[in-house]
Scaffold this motif. Sequence first.
Motif, PDB file in Angstrom:
ATOM      1  N   PRO A 117       1.052  -1.035  -0.122  1.00 44.70           N
ATOM      2  CA  PRO A 117       0.540   0.029  -0.226  1.00 44.70           C
ATOM      3  C   PRO A 117       0.696   0.936   0.028  1.00 44.70           C
ATOM      4  CG  PRO A 117      -1.812  -1.562   1.309  1.00 44.70           C
ATOM      5  CD  PRO A 117       0.724  -2.236   0.912  1.00 44.70           C
ATOM      6  N   VAL A 118       0.089   2.304  -0.972  1.00 44.03           N
ATOM      7  CA  VAL A 118       0.957   3.198  -0.776  1.00 44.03           C
ATOM      8  C   VAL A 118      -0.436   4.202  -0.413  1.00 44.03           C
ATOM      9  CG1 VAL A 118       2.434   5.032  -2.091  1.00 44.03           C
ATOM     10  CG2 VAL A 118       2.885   2.028  -2.451  1.00 44.03           C
ATOM     11  N   THR A 119      -0.290   5.069   0.328  1.00 44.02           N
ATOM     12  CA  THR A 119      -1.543   5.438   0.962  1.00 44.02           C
ATOM     13  C   THR A 119      -0.631   6.905   1.163  1.00 44.02           C
ATOM     14  OG1 THR A 119      -0.420   5.854   3.367  1.00 44.02           O
ATOM     15  CG2 THR A 119      -1.966   3.798   3.291  1.00 44.02           C
ATOM     16  N   GLU A 120      -1.592   7.930   1.417  1.00 46.03           N
ATOM     17  CA  GLU A 120      -1.486   9.707   1.592  1.00 46.03           C
ATOM     18  C   GLU A 120      -0.927   9.672   2.254  1.00 46.03           C
ATOM     19  OE1 GLU A 120      -2.077  11.829  -1.166  1.00 46.03           O
ATOM     20  OE2 GLU A 120      -3.087   9.844  -2.253  1.00 46.03           O
ATOM     21  N   ASP A 121      -0.854   9.096   3.230  1.00 48.76           N
ATOM     22  CA  ASP A 121      -0.163   9.721   4.211  1.00 48.76           C
ATOM     23  C   ASP A 121       1.729   9.195   4.170  1.00 48.76           C
ATOM     24  OD1 ASP A 121      -1.786  10.779   6.398  1.00 48.76           O
ATOM     25  OD2 ASP A 121      -2.919   9.304   7.014  1.00 48.76           O
ATOM     26  N   SER A 122       1.398   7.718   3.803  1.00 49.55           N
ATOM     27  CA  SER A 122       3.011   7.690   3.441  1.00 49.55           C
ATOM     28  C   SER A 122       4.023   8.341   2.266  1.00 49.55           C
ATOM     29  CB  SER A 122       3.006   6.070   2.920  1.00 49.55           C
ATOM     30  OG  SER A 122       2.390   5.754   2.011  1.00 49.55           O
ATOM     31  N   LEU A 123       2.921   8.710   1.028  1.00 50.22           N
ATOM     32  CA  LEU A 123       3.854   9.905   0.546  1.00 50.22           C
ATOM     33  C   LEU A 123       4.159  10.854   1.056  1.00 50.22           C
ATOM     34  CD1 LEU A 123       1.447   9.738  -2.321  1.00 50.22           C
ATOM     35  CD2 LEU A 123       3.663   8.740  -2.792  1.00 50.22           C
ATOM     36  N   ARG A 124       2.888  11.220   2.094  1.00 50.59           N
ATOM     37  CA  ARG A 124       3.212  12.474   2.995  1.00 50.59           C
ATOM     38  C   ARG A 124       4.662  13.112   3.705  1.00 50.59           C
ATOM     39  NH1 ARG A 124      -1.407  13.490   3.455  1.00 50.59           N
ATOM     40  NH2 ARG A 124      -1.346  13.500   5.451  1.00 50.59           N
ATOM     41  N   PHE A 125       3.986  12.448   4.240  1.00 51.43           N
ATOM     42  CA  PHE A 125       5.246  12.096   5.731  1.00 51.43           C
ATOM     43  C   PHE A 125       5.959  11.234   5.499  1.00 51.43           C
ATOM     44  CE2 PHE A 125       0.691  12.074   8.497  1.00 51.43           C
ATOM     45  CZ  PHE A 125       0.977  12.886   8.602  1.00 51.43           C
ATOM     46  N   ASN A 126       6.135  10.131   4.052  1.00 54.31           N
ATOM     47  CA  ASN A 126       7.511   8.844   4.415  1.00 54.31           C
ATOM     48  C   ASN A 126       8.441   9.805   3.260  1.00 54.31           C
ATOM     49  OD1 ASN A 126       7.898   5.934   3.241  1.00 54.31           O
ATOM     50  ND2 ASN A 126       9.218   7.346   5.266  1.00 54.31           N
ATOM     51  N   HIS A 127       7.767   9.062   2.183  1.00 55.21           N
ATOM     52  CA  HIS A 127       8.540   9.233   0.603  1.00 55.21           C
ATOM     53  C   HIS A 127       8.797  10.847   0.741  1.00 55.21           C
ATOM     54  CE1 HIS A 127       8.321   5.014  -0.307  1.00 55.21           C
ATOM     55  NE2 HIS A 127       6.993   5.174   0.134  1.00 55.21           N
ATOM     56  N   TYR A 128       7.627  11.908   0.213  1.00 53.02           N
ATOM     57  CA  TYR A 128       8.183  13.009  -0.522  1.00 53.02           C
ATOM     58  C   TYR A 128       9.325  13.780   1.058  1.00 53.02           C
ATOM     59  CZ  TYR A 128       4.886  11.931  -3.897  1.00 53.02           C
ATOM     60  OH  TYR A 128       4.214  11.737  -5.406  1.00 53.02           O
ATOM     61  N   ARG A 129       9.148  12.949   1.979  1.00 53.96           N
ATOM     62  CA  ARG A 129      10.101  13.677   2.955  1.00 53.96           C
ATOM     63  C   ARG A 129      11.464  13.173   3.057  1.00 53.96           C
ATOM     64  NH1 ARG A 129       8.269  14.196   8.670  1.00 53.96           N
ATOM     65  NH2 ARG A 129       6.679  15.539   8.488  1.00 53.96           N
ATOM     66  N   GLY A 130      11.630  11.853   2.563  1.00 56.79           N
ATOM     67  CA  GLY A 130      12.546  11.580   2.405  1.00 56.79           C
ATOM     68  C   GLY A 130      13.432  12.227   1.044  1.00 56.79           C
ATOM     69  N   GLY A 131      12.845  11.566   0.317  1.00 58.01           N
ATOM     70  CA  GLY A 131      12.881  12.460  -1.122  1.00 58.01           C
ATOM     71  C   GLY A 131      13.877  14.011  -0.686  1.00 58.01           C
ATOM     72  N   LEU A 132      13.005  14.746  -0.134  1.00 61.58           N
ATOM     73  CA  LEU A 132      13.267  16.933   0.906  1.00 61.58           C
ATOM     74  C   LEU A 132      14.491  16.878   1.763  1.00 61.58           C
ATOM     75  CD1 LEU A 132      12.582  19.351   0.840  1.00 61.58           C
ATOM     76  CD2 LEU A 132      10.982  18.763   3.110  1.00 61.58           C
ATOM     77  N   TYR A 133      14.598  15.548   2.662  1.00 65.27           N
ATOM     78  CA  TYR A 133      15.922  15.560   2.984  1.00 65.27           C
ATOM     79  C   TYR A 133      17.374  14.943   2.657  1.00 65.27           C
ATOM     80  CZ  TYR A 133      13.064  15.472   7.770  1.00 65.27           C
ATOM     81  OH  TYR A 133      12.151  15.830   8.523  1.00 65.27           O
ATOM     82  N   THR A 134      16.964  13.855   1.766  1.00 67.62           N
ATOM     83  CA  THR A 134      18.102  13.545   0.519  1.00 67.62           C
ATOM     84  C   THR A 134      18.629  14.753   0.041  1.00 67.62           C
ATOM     85  OG1 THR A 134      17.116  11.227   0.157  1.00 67.62           O
ATOM     86  CG2 THR A 134      18.981  12.436  -1.435  1.00 67.62           C
ATOM     87  N   VAL A 135      17.980  15.924  -0.879  1.00 63.74           N
ATOM     88  CA  VAL A 135      17.906  17.372  -1.089  1.00 63.74           C
ATOM     89  C   VAL A 135      18.816  18.137  -0.125  1.00 63.74           C
ATOM     90  CG1 VAL A 135      17.577  19.166  -2.502  1.00 63.74           C
ATOM     91  CG2 VAL A 135      16.812  16.575  -3.337  1.00 63.74           C
TER      92      VAL A 135
END
Length: 510
Positions: A117-135
């Motif tokens: 599952p790729v929930t809206e919460d996982s996109l917002r709090f996890n995957h996109y946050r991880g991309g933000l932190y990487t940059v």
Amino acid sequence: MNFTPIVRPFFVRRADASLKCHASRGEMERCQRKILAYLLRQGAACEYGKKYGLGEITPSEDIYSFFTSRIPVVEYEDIRDLTERMVRGEKNILWPGVTRRFAQSSGTSGGKSKYIPVTEDSLRFNHYRGGLYTVAHYLRLYPDSRIFAGKGFILGGSFANEVKDLPAGVKVGDLSANLIEGINPLANLVRVPARNIALMADWQEKLPALVKASMGENVTNISGVPSWFMTVIKEVMRAKGAEELHQVWPDLEVFFHGGISFEPYRMQYDSLIDSTRMRYMETYNASEGFFAMQCEREPGRMMLMIDGGIFYEFIPLEDYERGSLETVPVWKVEQGRTYVLVISSCNGLWRYMPGDTVKIECTEPYLGISIAGRTKCFINAFGEELMVHNAEAAIAETCRRTGAAVENFTAGPVFAAGANKGYHRWLIEWSVRPESVEKFADILDEELQKQNSDYQAKRSHGIFLSRLEITEAPAGLFERWLAATGKLGGQRKVPRLSNDPGLIDRIINI
């Protein structure tokens, strides 16, 4: 126009905030307990949460003890029926509401696909946050960066899948396809290719489209899996008649890579890219979640993202191999030990084992990890306990010493028969063939002994284990095998090591 100086302070503040969560074990515990409380609140109203009574905690109970006493540690097969019900559109199963995105991944766990599952919460709090932190960490480390003077080339997968009669609005595909489609439209201003090209399923059509879309752009950064990007880079250079990648993209400065180890590919990238003008940043972004990213200039360890909607637990590897599933939380891990990763996440995975093992590289100034391998992707046929990170480090050093380059590989055991001792068989596809395959095998065997003391002990005087043997794979064999097993593209990858002695023969038989 170079927007980097304008946006850099915002990113650096985010990087500093992520590091504050690692200030002490107490701070890590506080952060993780806060996430666990959030997960329990969300999960209490779901079918899975009701089954295990997640809403029954009392104010006097310790939240971690309550949680671990109620929820079992599981693998994907334990929840397959639940995730497939979610794919069919049922709501409130593992996470509140209807989940409309799923990352299809086969990894190294059998032939059937997993639907994460790729929930809206996982996109917002996890995957996109991880991309933000990487940059953010990249800009913190490199104040001279001009990354926003051009565009990022993000290599993604597609929504190709074998699921029939999907409900309206439900999408199943590679994690990267879900991330690209769901990204903030503003991000499309600083990335290539266009979404319709990025999500193409047929790689025979997609590859030339990627080349055409990117070769005329000012690409400053690239993101993707090293093996897949190497193919694209070679095609871009061929189309432009370039001998070095900076002749195509003069401002290229960083590769954000993940999915597989970069080390076996480092020499290939160095042969095509001026290493004095290029930087490499590792990420740990799996279908199940964005777990960690590099936050130092030197590679080797990544910072666990403990404020990204995931509660982490760890099973000591030696305990797991004895059949124990007893866990320890983030604030009790020990430096230098290897653990099986267990996650509970805002995508509805509860005490779930993704199948990865991680080594705790440091606990200060942050909790740093490296990927040790897979729980089902290692060789321990003769008591050698050879892990993926051992194999990848050994083959990288062997390539350096011989001038060879490996396109793909897998290895497995050949058991003793008659007077012959057992040994490891390596199936290798070359991008640059060594002058002598036998010499390559000798050096690889030597390097494996340097990397793994158990393998060294078993190889001592050839008493228990004979020297490894190499079988050469024809060009494209691994891709043909992946395609034949439905694993080509995106998060799908070749199992580097396997205890299955028949795997190599099945690949060759393709």
